[in-house]
Design a protein around this motif. Sequence first.
Motif, PDB file in Angstrom:
ATOM      1  N   ASP A 191       0.087   1.658  -3.150  1.00  0.00           N
ATOM      2  CA  ASP A 191       0.772   0.532  -2.513  1.00  0.00           C
ATOM      3  C   ASP A 191       2.114   0.978  -1.931  1.00  0.00           C
ATOM      4  O   ASP A 191       2.551   0.456  -0.901  1.00  0.00           O
ATOM      5  CB  ASP A 191       0.939  -0.635  -3.488  1.00  0.00           C
ATOM      6  CG  ASP A 191       1.524  -0.235  -4.837  1.00  0.00           C
ATOM      7  OD1 ASP A 191       1.823   0.958  -5.052  1.00  0.00           O
ATOM      8  OD2 ASP A 191       1.666  -1.127  -5.687  1.00  0.00           O
ATOM      9  N   GLU A 192       2.769   1.993  -2.567  1.00  0.00           N
ATOM     10  CA  GLU A 192       4.014   2.518  -2.003  1.00  0.00           C
ATOM     11  C   GLU A 192       3.759   3.203  -0.658  1.00  0.00           C
ATOM     12  O   GLU A 192       4.541   3.048   0.291  1.00  0.00           O
ATOM     13  CB  GLU A 192       4.677   3.503  -2.967  1.00  0.00           C
ATOM     14  CG  GLU A 192       5.210   2.871  -4.239  1.00  0.00           C
ATOM     15  CD  GLU A 192       4.169   2.876  -5.355  1.00  0.00           C
ATOM     16  OE1 GLU A 192       2.983   3.185  -5.079  1.00  0.00           O
ATOM     17  OE2 GLU A 192       4.547   2.574  -6.499  1.00  0.00           O
ATOM     18  N   ASP A 193       2.669   3.980  -0.579  1.00  0.00           N
ATOM     19  CA  ASP A 193       2.298   4.597   0.700  1.00  0.00           C
ATOM     20  C   ASP A 193       2.106   3.534   1.771  1.00  0.00           C
ATOM     21  O   ASP A 193       2.596   3.655   2.899  1.00  0.00           O
ATOM     22  CB  ASP A 193       0.990   5.387   0.564  1.00  0.00           C
ATOM     23  CG  ASP A 193       1.092   6.580  -0.358  1.00  0.00           C
ATOM     24  OD1 ASP A 193       2.201   7.091  -0.573  1.00  0.00           O
ATOM     25  OD2 ASP A 193       0.033   7.002  -0.855  1.00  0.00           O
ATOM     26  N   ALA A 194       1.338   2.501   1.420  1.00  0.00           N
ATOM     27  CA  ALA A 194       1.001   1.456   2.387  1.00  0.00           C
ATOM     28  C   ALA A 194       2.249   0.732   2.873  1.00  0.00           C
ATOM     29  O   ALA A 194       2.394   0.449   4.070  1.00  0.00           O
ATOM     30  CB  ALA A 194       0.015   0.470   1.764  1.00  0.00           C
ATOM     31  N   PRO A 199       5.360  -1.458   6.783  1.00  0.00           N
ATOM     32  CA  PRO A 199       6.220  -2.442   6.123  1.00  0.00           C
ATOM     33  C   PRO A 199       5.921  -3.852   6.617  1.00  0.00           C
ATOM     34  O   PRO A 199       5.711  -4.075   7.809  1.00  0.00           O
ATOM     35  CB  PRO A 199       7.635  -1.992   6.521  1.00  0.00           C
ATOM     36  CG  PRO A 199       7.446  -1.126   7.729  1.00  0.00           C
ATOM     37  CD  PRO A 199       6.119  -0.472   7.566  1.00  0.00           C
ATOM     38  N   GLY A 200       5.879  -4.773   5.679  1.00  0.00           N
ATOM     39  CA  GLY A 200       5.604  -6.166   6.037  1.00  0.00           C
ATOM     40  C   GLY A 200       4.151  -6.559   5.954  1.00  0.00           C
ATOM     41  O   GLY A 200       3.831  -7.756   5.929  1.00  0.00           O
ATOM     42  N   LYS A 201       3.248  -5.590   5.932  1.00  0.00           N
ATOM     43  CA  LYS A 201       1.821  -5.903   5.791  1.00  0.00           C
ATOM     44  C   LYS A 201       1.438  -5.954   4.311  1.00  0.00           C
ATOM     45  O   LYS A 201       1.917  -5.140   3.520  1.00  0.00           O
ATOM     46  CB  LYS A 201       0.947  -4.847   6.492  1.00  0.00           C
ATOM     47  CG  LYS A 201       0.980  -4.872   8.012  1.00  0.00           C
ATOM     48  CD  LYS A 201       0.009  -3.864   8.581  1.00  0.00           C
ATOM     49  CE  LYS A 201       0.006  -3.853  10.101  1.00  0.00           C
ATOM     50  NZ  LYS A 201      -0.592  -5.089  10.661  1.00  0.00           N
ATOM     51  N   PRO A 203      -1.608  -5.559   1.302  1.00  0.00           N
ATOM     52  CA  PRO A 203      -2.676  -4.559   1.184  1.00  0.00           C
ATOM     53  C   PRO A 203      -3.928  -4.902   1.981  1.00  0.00           C
ATOM     54  O   PRO A 203      -4.560  -4.024   2.583  1.00  0.00           O
ATOM     55  CB  PRO A 203      -2.959  -4.524  -0.322  1.00  0.00           C
ATOM     56  CG  PRO A 203      -1.656  -4.897  -0.946  1.00  0.00           C
ATOM     57  CD  PRO A 203      -1.079  -5.933  -0.036  1.00  0.00           C
ATOM     58  N   GLU A 204      -4.316  -6.176   2.002  1.00  0.00           N
ATOM     59  CA  GLU A 204      -5.514  -6.564   2.745  1.00  0.00           C
ATOM     60  C   GLU A 204      -5.331  -6.327   4.242  1.00  0.00           C
ATOM     61  O   GLU A 204      -6.252  -5.864   4.928  1.00  0.00           O
ATOM     62  CB  GLU A 204      -5.849  -8.031   2.473  1.00  0.00           C
ATOM     63  CG  GLU A 204      -6.389  -8.321   1.084  1.00  0.00           C
ATOM     64  CD  GLU A 204      -5.313  -8.356   0.008  1.00  0.00           C
ATOM     65  OE1 GLU A 204      -4.100  -8.332   0.358  1.00  0.00           O
ATOM     66  OE2 GLU A 204      -5.663  -8.397  -1.182  1.00  0.00           O
ATOM     67  N   GLU A 205      -4.142  -6.657   4.770  1.00  0.00           N
ATOM     68  CA  GLU A 205      -3.881  -6.429   6.189  1.00  0.00           C
ATOM     69  C   GLU A 205      -3.888  -4.939   6.524  1.00  0.00           C
ATOM     70  O   GLU A 205      -4.432  -4.518   7.556  1.00  0.00           O
ATOM     71  CB  GLU A 205      -2.535  -7.042   6.571  1.00  0.00           C
ATOM     72  CG  GLU A 205      -2.519  -8.558   6.561  1.00  0.00           C
ATOM     73  CD  GLU A 205      -1.126  -9.126   6.746  1.00  0.00           C
ATOM     74  OE1 GLU A 205      -1.012 -10.221   7.339  1.00  0.00           O
ATOM     75  OE2 GLU A 205      -0.153  -8.483   6.306  1.00  0.00           O
ATOM     76  N   THR A 206      -3.297  -4.136   5.649  1.00  0.00           N
ATOM     77  CA  THR A 206      -3.299  -2.691   5.876  1.00  0.00           C
ATOM     78  C   THR A 206      -4.715  -2.141   5.834  1.00  0.00           C
ATOM     79  O   THR A 206      -5.103  -1.318   6.676  1.00  0.00           O
ATOM     80  CB  THR A 206      -2.430  -1.987   4.821  1.00  0.00           C
ATOM     81  OG1 THR A 206      -1.070  -2.406   4.975  1.00  0.00           O
ATOM     82  CG2 THR A 206      -2.499  -0.474   4.965  1.00  0.00           C
ATOM     83  N   ALA A 207      -5.505  -2.582   4.856  1.00  0.00           N
ATOM     84  CA  ALA A 207      -6.892  -2.121   4.765  1.00  0.00           C
ATOM     85  C   ALA A 207      -7.669  -2.469   6.026  1.00  0.00           C
ATOM     86  O   ALA A 207      -8.416  -1.639   6.572  1.00  0.00           O
ATOM     87  CB  ALA A 207      -7.567  -2.723   3.541  1.00  0.00           C
ATOM     88  N   THR A 208      -7.504  -3.694   6.519  1.00  0.00           N
ATOM     89  CA  THR A 208      -8.199  -4.112   7.732  1.00  0.00           C
ATOM     90  C   THR A 208      -7.786  -3.263   8.929  1.00  0.00           C
ATOM     91  O   THR A 208      -8.621  -2.848   9.742  1.00  0.00           O
ATOM     92  CB  THR A 208      -7.907  -5.600   8.025  1.00  0.00           C
ATOM     93  OG1 THR A 208      -8.366  -6.393   6.939  1.00  0.00           O
ATOM     94  CG2 THR A 208      -8.608  -6.046   9.299  1.00  0.00           C
ATOM     95  N   HIS A 209      -6.498  -2.966   9.028  1.00  0.00           N
ATOM     96  CA  HIS A 209      -6.004  -2.135  10.125  1.00  0.00           C
ATOM     97  C   HIS A 209      -6.653  -0.746  10.088  1.00  0.00           C
ATOM     98  O   HIS A 209      -7.098  -0.231  11.128  1.00  0.00           O
ATOM     99  CB  HIS A 209      -4.486  -1.997  10.025  1.00  0.00           C
ATOM    100  CG  HIS A 209      -3.880  -1.082  11.036  1.00  0.00           C
ATOM    101  ND1 HIS A 209      -3.861  -1.356  12.387  1.00  0.00           N
ATOM    102  CD2 HIS A 209      -3.273   0.137  10.886  1.00  0.00           C
ATOM    103  CE1 HIS A 209      -3.272  -0.362  13.031  1.00  0.00           C
ATOM    104  NE2 HIS A 209      -2.912   0.565  12.154  1.00  0.00           N
ATOM    105  N   LEU A 210      -6.742  -0.147   8.913  1.00  0.00           N
ATOM    106  CA  LEU A 210      -7.311   1.197   8.802  1.00  0.00           C
ATOM    107  C   LEU A 210      -8.816   1.188   9.049  1.00  0.00           C
ATOM    108  O   LEU A 210      -9.360   2.134   9.631  1.00  0.00           O
ATOM    109  CB  LEU A 210      -6.995   1.789   7.433  1.00  0.00           C
ATOM    110  CG  LEU A 210      -5.501   1.969   7.133  1.00  0.00           C
ATOM    111  CD1 LEU A 210      -5.295   2.587   5.753  1.00  0.00           C
ATOM    112  CD2 LEU A 210      -4.820   2.818   8.201  1.00  0.00           C
ATOM    113  N   LEU A 211      -9.479   0.129   8.648  1.00  0.00           N
ATOM    114  CA  LEU A 211     -10.906   0.008   8.966  1.00  0.00           C
ATOM    115  C   LEU A 211     -11.105  -0.100  10.476  1.00  0.00           C
ATOM    116  O   LEU A 211     -12.044   0.476  11.030  1.00  0.00           O
ATOM    117  CB  LEU A 211     -11.500  -1.204   8.251  1.00  0.00           C
ATOM    118  CG  LEU A 211     -11.610  -1.096   6.719  1.00  0.00           C
ATOM    119  CD1 LEU A 211     -11.938  -2.458   6.118  1.00  0.00           C
ATOM    120  CD2 LEU A 211     -12.649  -0.067   6.312  1.00  0.00           C
TER     121      LEU A 211
END
Length: 325
Positions: A191-194, A199-201, A203-211
């Motif tokens: 979660d620190e990496d993400a 910043p501001g996203k 975990p679900e938003e970050t996961a969706t972006h990477l997918l």
Amino acid sequence: MHNTGKPNPPQRVLDVVVIGEALTDVVTTPEGTTEHPGGSPGNVAYGLARLGVSTGLLTSIGADRRGHALETHLAGAGVTLLPGSRPLERTSTATATIAHDGSASYAFDITWDIEPQDYALTPPKILHTGSIASFLSPGAGKIKTLLQQLRTECTTTYDPNIRPALLGTHTEARHTFEELVHLTNVVKLSDEDAQWLYPGKDPEETATHLLNLGAELVIITRGSSGSLLATPSAALSIPAVKCSVVDTIGAGDSYMSALILGLLTHGTNSPAPSALNQLGRMAAAAAAITVSRAGAKPPTGNELRTQLETQSQPHSPVGHPLSMP
């Protein structure tokens, strides 16, 4: 002059090849100085071998005392050190100096380069990379080339293990990271990496972006809050295993090692929610074993099997479809 000796090439096809740094962690306190094997990719390779996975490591060490200690450490678990792993005059170090008040300062002496042209890499089942090695030139460019060459030959996994002090600007680091996401099947972040990358996203938003960038499976670990495993069609929240925490050194690398073992065991093609649950539980169990004892001591295969068999029934994973923009 660089050492020209080369380890003998492996005589069998390896299940996993890890590419990345192995270095010496130097810890200085008022009581004295200690040294330990380190480097996230080196730790992942070590953890995989401890789990019984045939593992090769393409790394960057020197022909010195520290390099010899790293070789001995890795060989003790059964890791095959691949040709091209000894291009340095001296082995890299990461030094932590602890003051009387407990505050810490850090210094890095890291050179990263590999010589993949020195051998023909037989495609393993899984190729893993990450951490400093995926950002630091000149070796980072060679990792990218290998991923481009092998992306259709094997499953690729990536853990950026962000170290901001070594990455240049945020924009440059995120660009480098996303270029490698395009070339990998499985991406794991803490979660620190993400938060540092996006910043501001949440975990679900970050996961969706990477997918959306091309990853097929994204994992975001959240310490005692568990982990998120997401594919284009579903996401599961897996709880952490309750345990007494001695320290968290090596927990993320143990999680990654067990995750790769799970991918070998359960398959890597579009895992169903039930398979995602098994992957998450296996990785969480390995991390729990590691944090329950001092230092980066990943579990053996027997320890992980015992943990999975004897731990209390896990909470039901929370599943939901990912909304894709």
